[in-house]
Design a protein around this motif. Structure first.
Motif, mmCIF file in Angstrom:
data_model
loop_
_atom_site.group_PDB
_atom_site.id
_atom_site.type_symbol
_atom_site.label_atom_id
_atom_site.label_comp_id
_atom_site.label_asym_id
_atom_site.label_seq_id
_atom_site.Cartn_x
_atom_site.Cartn_y
_atom_site.Cartn_z
ATOM 1 N N ILE A 97 0.825 -1.211 0.000
ATOM 2 C CA ILE A 97 0.000 0.000 0.000
ATOM 3 C C ILE A 97 0.860 1.263 0.000
ATOM 4 N N PHE A 98 1.880 1.297 0.840
ATOM 5 C CA PHE A 98 2.574 2.556 1.086
ATOM 6 C C PHE A 98 3.820 2.792 0.233
ATOM 7 N N ILE A 99 4.431 1.765 -0.348
ATOM 8 C CA ILE A 99 5.620 2.001 -1.186
ATOM 9 C C ILE A 99 5.303 2.915 -2.361
ATOM 10 N N PRO A 100 4.273 2.615 -3.171
ATOM 11 C CA PRO A 100 4.049 3.491 -4.334
ATOM 12 C C PRO A 100 3.576 4.894 -3.967
ATOM 13 N N ASP A 104 7.342 8.028 -4.505
ATOM 14 C CA ASP A 104 6.763 8.265 -5.828
ATOM 15 C C ASP A 104 7.800 8.787 -6.824
ATOM 16 N N PHE A 105 8.795 7.964 -7.103
ATOM 17 C CA PHE A 105 9.852 8.361 -8.032
ATOM 18 C C PHE A 105 9.309 8.654 -9.428
ATOM 19 N N TYR A 106 8.173 8.081 -9.760
ATOM 20 C CA TYR A 106 7.575 8.261 -11.088
ATOM 21 C C TYR A 106 7.072 9.688 -11.310
ATOM 22 N N PRO A 117 17.355 10.223 -4.384
ATOM 23 C CA PRO A 117 17.001 9.761 -3.034
ATOM 24 C C PRO A 117 15.644 9.052 -2.981
ATOM 25 N N VAL A 118 14.683 9.535 -3.739
ATOM 26 C CA VAL A 118 13.354 8.916 -3.739
ATOM 27 C C VAL A 118 13.432 7.529 -4.370
ATOM 28 N N PHE A 119 14.193 7.407 -5.456
ATOM 29 C CA PHE A 119 14.322 6.116 -6.119
ATOM 30 C C PHE A 119 15.085 5.117 -5.255
#
Length: 156
Positions: A97-100, A104-106, A117-119
């Motif tokens: 649930i919480f990873i995407p 939100d690297f996308y 850092p986000v990726f």
């Protein structure tokens, strides 16, 4: 071998338990820092899903989402320490649930410095997800208890 397995589960689950403890202590009346961080990311994620799929995500109260995350991480981590598949499934659900939403690297341009850092956080959490899948797979592949065959007595 049993001690090392237990110790490994303690170290693995400590990531989730300490995170849940910190979010619980910061929760307060407004959901704490986690709710303030999650609110804009939930809005961006909802818009992204709506644009990509045409499906509208219902309004989610961030304070309740943070409370659910704390519960899943805390209870799941404690159950995981004792080798429970339920604990692993709770942690898997949390990660799914919480990873995407949180990582939100996308939504970032890969050429910009804030993308890395986000990726990296996304891939680290993906590795935790993989470790949980490995645990569940191994747990389900080992027979619960092998029945001991009693030697037959020879009849004369």
């Amino acid at each position: 071998m049993g001690f090392f397995s237990f110790f490994g589960r303690v170290l693995f689950a400590s990531i989730f338990i300490f995170s849940a403890w910190q979010e619980f202590n910061d929760y307060g009346t407004d959901g704490g820092i986690a709710a303030k961080t999650l609110a804009p990311k939930l809005q961006v994620f909802s818009k992204h899903v709506a644009v990509q799929t045409g499906f509208e995500i219902p309004e989610i109260e961030t304070k309740a989402a943070v409370a659910a995350a704390v519960a899943m991480k805390g209870v799941g981590g404690l159950l995981f320490i004792f080798g429970s598949s339920l604990g692993a499934y709770l942690l898997l659900l949390h990660q799914l649930i919480f990873i995407p939403v949180l990582h939100d690297f996308y939504n970032y341009d890969p050429t910009k410095p804030e993308f890395n850092p986000v990726f990296i956080k996304f891939t680290q959490n993906l590795a935790l997800f993989g470790g949980l899948l490995f645990f569940v797979g191994m747990k389900n592949s080992i027979p619960r208890r092998q029945l001991k065959k009693k030697p037959h007595k020879k009849q004369l």
